[in-house]
Design a protein around this motif. Structure first.
Motif, PDB file in Angstrom:
ATOM      1  N   ALA A 118      -8.833   1.269  -1.150  1.00 57.27           N
ATOM      2  CA  ALA A 118      -7.512   0.734  -1.474  1.00 57.27           C
ATOM      3  C   ALA A 118      -7.473  -0.770  -1.227  1.00 57.27           C
ATOM      4  O   ALA A 118      -6.839  -1.516  -1.973  1.00 57.27           O
ATOM      5  CB  ALA A 118      -6.437   1.434  -0.646  1.00 57.27           C
ATOM      6  N   GLU A 119      -8.147  -1.223  -0.182  1.00 57.88           N
ATOM      7  CA  GLU A 119      -8.195  -2.640   0.122  1.00 57.88           C
ATOM      8  C   GLU A 119      -8.916  -3.405  -0.981  1.00 57.88           C
ATOM      9  O   GLU A 119      -8.507  -4.481  -1.378  1.00 57.88           O
ATOM     10  CB  GLU A 119      -8.898  -2.842   1.460  1.00 57.88           C
ATOM     11  CG  GLU A 119      -8.307  -3.942   2.285  1.00 57.88           C
ATOM     12  CD  GLU A 119      -8.820  -3.898   3.699  1.00 57.88           C
ATOM     13  OE1 GLU A 119     -10.057  -3.909   3.885  1.00 57.88           O
ATOM     14  OE2 GLU A 119      -7.989  -3.848   4.601  1.00 57.88           O
ATOM     15  N   PHE A 153       0.834  -1.192   0.000  1.00 54.52           N
ATOM     16  CA  PHE A 153       0.000   0.000   0.000  1.00 54.52           C
ATOM     17  C   PHE A 153       0.870   1.243   0.000  1.00 54.52           C
ATOM     18  O   PHE A 153       1.875   1.304   0.693  1.00 54.52           O
ATOM     19  CB  PHE A 153      -0.930   0.000   1.212  1.00 54.52           C
ATOM     20  CG  PHE A 153      -1.915  -1.131   1.196  1.00 54.52           C
ATOM     21  CD1 PHE A 153      -3.039  -1.048   0.394  1.00 54.52           C
ATOM     22  CD2 PHE A 153      -1.715  -2.262   1.952  1.00 54.52           C
ATOM     23  CE1 PHE A 153      -3.949  -2.087   0.357  1.00 54.52           C
ATOM     24  CE2 PHE A 153      -2.625  -3.303   1.920  1.00 54.52           C
ATOM     25  CZ  PHE A 153      -3.737  -3.216   1.119  1.00 54.52           C
ATOM     26  N   LYS A 158      -0.334  -4.202   5.156  1.00 56.64           N
ATOM     27  CA  LYS A 158      -1.413  -3.848   6.091  1.00 56.64           C
ATOM     28  C   LYS A 158      -1.014  -4.166   7.535  1.00 56.64           C
ATOM     29  O   LYS A 158      -0.599  -5.274   7.835  1.00 56.64           O
ATOM     30  CB  LYS A 158      -2.674  -4.618   5.721  1.00 56.64           C
ATOM     31  CG  LYS A 158      -3.851  -4.252   6.564  1.00 56.64           C
ATOM     32  CD  LYS A 158      -5.082  -4.950   6.090  1.00 56.64           C
ATOM     33  CE  LYS A 158      -6.245  -4.571   6.978  1.00 56.64           C
ATOM     34  NZ  LYS A 158      -7.468  -5.190   6.551  1.00 56.64           N
ATOM     35  N   HIS A 201      -0.922   7.178   0.094  1.00 61.09           N
ATOM     36  CA  HIS A 201      -2.279   7.730   0.026  1.00 61.09           C
ATOM     37  C   HIS A 201      -3.357   6.676   0.281  1.00 61.09           C
ATOM     38  O   HIS A 201      -4.542   6.964   0.182  1.00 61.09           O
ATOM     39  CB  HIS A 201      -2.518   8.409  -1.323  1.00 61.09           C
ATOM     40  CG  HIS A 201      -1.669   9.618  -1.511  1.00 61.09           C
ATOM     41  ND1 HIS A 201      -1.968  10.825  -0.932  1.00 61.09           N
ATOM     42  CD2 HIS A 201      -0.504   9.806  -2.180  1.00 61.09           C
ATOM     43  CE1 HIS A 201      -1.040  11.711  -1.246  1.00 61.09           C
ATOM     44  NE2 HIS A 201      -0.133  11.111  -1.997  1.00 61.09           N
ATOM     45  N   ASP A 202      -2.959   5.456   0.605  1.00 61.25           N
ATOM     46  CA  ASP A 202      -3.899   4.368   0.858  1.00 61.25           C
ATOM     47  C   ASP A 202      -4.268   4.230   2.334  1.00 61.25           C
ATOM     48  O   ASP A 202      -5.083   3.405   2.688  1.00 61.25           O
ATOM     49  CB  ASP A 202      -3.328   3.037   0.373  1.00 61.25           C
ATOM     50  CG  ASP A 202      -3.201   2.989  -1.139  1.00 61.25           C
ATOM     51  OD1 ASP A 202      -3.943   3.730  -1.813  1.00 61.25           O
ATOM     52  OD2 ASP A 202      -2.360   2.221  -1.641  1.00 61.25           O
ATOM     53  N   TRP A 203      -3.682   5.038   3.197  1.00 58.17           N
ATOM     54  CA  TRP A 203      -3.873   4.916   4.642  1.00 58.17           C
ATOM     55  C   TRP A 203      -4.808   5.990   5.177  1.00 58.17           C
ATOM     56  O   TRP A 203      -4.898   7.072   4.634  1.00 58.17           O
ATOM     57  CB  TRP A 203      -2.533   5.014   5.360  1.00 58.17           C
ATOM     58  CG  TRP A 203      -1.609   3.915   4.966  1.00 58.17           C
ATOM     59  CD1 TRP A 203      -0.687   3.948   3.961  1.00 58.17           C
ATOM     60  CD2 TRP A 203      -1.523   2.619   5.532  1.00 58.17           C
ATOM     61  NE1 TRP A 203      -0.030   2.749   3.868  1.00 58.17           N
ATOM     62  CE2 TRP A 203      -0.527   1.917   4.829  1.00 58.17           C
ATOM     63  CE3 TRP A 203      -2.191   1.975   6.564  1.00 58.17           C
ATOM     64  CZ2 TRP A 203      -0.188   0.605   5.137  1.00 58.17           C
ATOM     65  CZ3 TRP A 203      -1.833   0.671   6.869  1.00 58.17           C
ATOM     66  CH2 TRP A 203      -0.844   0.006   6.155  1.00 58.17           C
ATOM     67  N   VAL A 235      -5.876   0.806   6.452  1.00 52.68           N
ATOM     68  CA  VAL A 235      -5.956   0.975   5.006  1.00 52.68           C
ATOM     69  C   VAL A 235      -7.372   1.421   4.645  1.00 52.68           C
ATOM     70  O   VAL A 235      -8.350   0.917   5.196  1.00 52.68           O
ATOM     71  CB  VAL A 235      -5.614  -0.349   4.299  1.00 52.68           C
ATOM     72  CG1 VAL A 235      -5.794  -0.226   2.801  1.00 52.68           C
ATOM     73  CG2 VAL A 235      -4.206  -0.768   4.622  1.00 52.68           C
ATOM     74  N   ARG A 236      -7.481   2.400   3.722  1.00 56.70           N
ATOM     75  CA  ARG A 236      -8.794   2.850   3.260  1.00 56.70           C
ATOM     76  C   ARG A 236      -9.512   1.680   2.597  1.00 56.70           C
ATOM     77  O   ARG A 236      -8.895   0.873   1.906  1.00 56.70           O
ATOM     78  CB  ARG A 236      -8.650   3.975   2.235  1.00 56.70           C
ATOM     79  CG  ARG A 236      -8.135   5.266   2.791  1.00 56.70           C
ATOM     80  CD  ARG A 236      -8.040   6.373   1.763  1.00 56.70           C
ATOM     81  NE  ARG A 236      -7.369   5.920   0.538  1.00 56.70           N
ATOM     82  CZ  ARG A 236      -7.930   5.925  -0.666  1.00 56.70           C
ATOM     83  NH1 ARG A 236      -9.128   6.382  -0.863  1.00 56.70           N
ATOM     84  NH2 ARG A 236      -7.264   5.496  -1.710  1.00 56.70           N
TER      85      ARG A 236
END
Length: 80
Positions: free
Chosen positions: A63-64, A7, A36, A10-12, A59-60
């Protein structure tokens, strides 16, 4: 064997464990790159609660979902 999805920054997101308010981690000044985490928590100020709260670093969901789709595509294209 499936390769793990890494990730990006910007995925968090940060999520208040009391009220559920979410904020992108990069907008809060945080940087986290990698796989993750499991159970990562930190103390942060929640604007909704107007107090210091325990916030989850996670994680958003978007994104997941993208990571899962990429993993499935990789597995289906593997040749035996």
């Amino acid at each position: 064997m499936a390769t793990p999805h890494v990730f990006g920054p910007h995925d968090w997101q940060l999520r208040c464990t009391t009220c559920g308010r979410r904020k992108p981690l990069h907008r809060a000044g945080g940087v986290r790159i990698g796989l993750k985490p499991i159970g990562k928590r930190t103390v942060g100020f929640c604007k909704s609660c107007r107090s210091l709260r325990l916030v989850a670093v996670e994680v958003r969901p978007e994104a997941e979902g993208a990571a899962e789709a990429a993993r499935e595509a990789h597995e289906s294209s593997a040749e035996w």
